[in-house]
Design an enzyme around this catalytic site. Structure first.
Site, PDB file in Angstrom:
ATOM      1  CG  ASP B  11      -1.993  -1.011   1.178  1.00 36.01           C
ATOM      2  OD1 ASP B  11      -2.305  -1.467   0.062  1.00 36.01           O
ATOM      3  OD2 ASP B  11      -2.546  -1.364   2.232  1.00 36.01           O
ATOM      4  CG  ASP B 130     -11.878  -3.140  -0.027  1.00 35.94           C
ATOM      5  OD1 ASP B 130     -10.968  -3.981   0.093  1.00 35.94           O
ATOM      6  OD2 ASP B 130     -11.682  -1.988  -0.449  1.00 35.94           O
TER       7      ASP B 130
END
Lengths: 238, 258
Positions: B11, B130
């Site tokens: 990330d 997600d």
């Protein structure tokens, strides 16, 4: 000079960067004169065989490639570049292809344990019966020069739904198992070698294969093995 | 035999690799290019770079970073976060990425999946999803899709969305469990299996990996084709080869990392 053939069939930067990583300079070109003048040619490709052939024909590059093969200088096909060197492809109907090797391509059948496209890292095993350079019984112990130093069974990165089906078993340099069946993952004859996997994305062994290709004379004989008479012998140009 | 893939997720925020717990409390860990190179050399099978703030800051993905990664990493890598349209996809792929990952964008505009698959091939298009457990009526799988880095509930069923995305042309689905993310307590096996059984494309399990045994579980019980790891390798708790050795010992086909 190493030339990467640009026929709008995918991203060629990765191939060029991988060559740079092993200390080799290459140019990306669609120019017939540049391609014809190359010391060695890399013929990559992603996407569909039909549109790849369409582009090649539109750019009038098929005869240029054919002439290059006839010079005996080293030629490396990658992925779709490994499929359209065959006579035809089942993709997009029955597309006529370049015909550098006898045979065609077929499509994988999806199964619960074999999702199509075949995507990911898979083992490449040297074919015991393949190879024009060494006699059949020696092929496994005397691999083609592009495999020098690469352990048998090393993994390479694949992304494809179609695979080559060469008619002459001697054209099969290596094989890969997928969904319980084996397909020809590396083809070779004379000064031509073609890999179904993405050499440029296959980590250390992919880079090793690229480096080996850059050192290879293009000769269809190696390590004293006797050629079976396909193609011209290598010119030794580097 | 096709091997199961070990994927490291990086990330990226403000040019640094970062890691949060349940999408919060981020700490900086290092340079994305250097970290990517190190994992590549250690024998990881694939890398994912998420520009986690690009969407929120409404700016394009950091293309210079993608180019720099392509010069140092010779395995497939995908890039996500901040993909706004077909042109962004093209730019990321031309910069050397193997795949692009779309998440919020695809939920807002599912047709981008179809367009991307048509233009670049299905294998290039990864749907990042997600999802979080829910007891909302009407979401029959029991999992709800979230967007914007897990901040916004969409009232969409996770399994139904996965099927729709694959029908549109998604070549792979990365299923991230918001409940499990950053906990190091293991992947959400039920969610992963539900998606893996519902679609015919490879499924990457994401969120919750803390030990190699969690990967063993998600391959054996979750039906995953690949497992995403972050914390367990970023903090040096486990090396790539140690994880692969444990997978191999458990009978899972993996690529030799040496």
């Amino acid at each position: 000079m190493i030339v990467i053939v640009d026929y709008k069939a995918g991203n060629l930067t990765s191939v060029k960067l991988a060559l740079e990583e092993v200390g080799e300079d290459a140019v990306i070109s669609a120019d017939a004169a540049v391609i014809a003048g190359a010391d060695r040619l890399i013929f990559p490709g992603v996407g569909a065989a039909g549109s790849a052939m369409e582009e090649l024909n539109k750019m009038r590059l098929a005869p240029v490639l054919k002439d290059f093969i006839a010079t005996g200088k080293p030629f490396l096909g990658i992925c779709v570049g490994c499929q359209i060197i065959m006579e035809w492809s089942l993709e997009d109907g029955r597309t006529p292809c370049l015909g550098f090797l006898p045979g065609g391509t077929d499509i994988f059948t999806a199964a619960p344990d074999a999702k199509v496209p075949h995507m990911g890292w898979n083992q490449v095993r040297l074919a015991s019966a393949g190879g024009h350079g060494a006699s059949a019984s020696r092929a496994a112990t005397v691999p083609h020069p592009v495999f020098e130093g690469i352990p048998d069974g090393s993994e390479f990165y694949f992304v494809h739904s179609y695979f080559p089906t060469p008619r002459d078993p001697a054209d099969v340099l290596a094989e890969t198992e997928f969904g319980g069946k084996t397909f020809a993952s590396v083809l070779g004859r004379g000064n031509l070698v073609a890999c179904q996997f993405h050499v440029e994305k296959s980590g250390k062994w992919g880079l090793a294969l690229l480096k080996n290709f850059c050192k290879w004379s293009g000769s269809s004989t190696w390590n004293g093995g006797s050629a079976r008479g396909h193609g011209p012998s290598g010119s030794g140009i580097c | 035999m096709l091997t199961k893939r070990l994927i490291v997720c990086l990330d990226v925020r403000n040019g640094k690799v970062t890691k949060g717990v349940k999408f919060k409390e981020n700490v900086d860990l290092g340079d994305p290019v250097e970290m990517g190179r190190k994992y590549y050399q250690d024998g990881v099978d694939e890398l994912v770079f998420y520009d986690i703030m690009a969407s929120a800051e409404k700016r394009p993905i950091d293309i210079a970073m993608v180019r720099a990664v392509a010069r140092k990493v010779f395995i497939p890598f995908s890039v996500g976060g901040g993909i706004r349209n077909l042109e962004d996809m093209r730019e990321v792929l031309l910069a050397g990425a193997e795949k692009v990952s779309v998440n919020s964008l695809a939920v807002q505009n599912p047709d981008i999946i179809r367009q991307g698959a048509k233009a670049f091939g299905k294998q290039c298009i990864v749907l990042g999803m997600d999802a979080k457990k829910t007891d909302l009526p009407g979401l029959s799988s029991g999992y709800e899709v979230f967007v914007q880095g897990g901040r916004k509930a969409m009232g969409i069923d996770a399994v139904a969305w996965a099927k729709q995305a694959v029908a549109l042309g998604a070549g792979e689905i990365c299923v991230n469990s918001i409940d499990a993310d950053g906990t190091k307590n293991g992947y959400e096996l039920t969610l992963t299996r539900l998606i893996a059984e519902a679609v015919e494309v490879p499924v990457i399990a994401s969120g919750g990996a803390g030990t190699p045994s969690h990967l063993v579980d998600v391959f054996k019980k979750g039906g995953a084709d690949a497992g995403l790891v972050a914390s367990m390798v970023h903090y040096g708790t486990y090396g790539i080869s140690a994880i692969k050795a444990e997978l191999a010992a458990a009978g899972i086909p993996v690529r030799a990392s040496a």
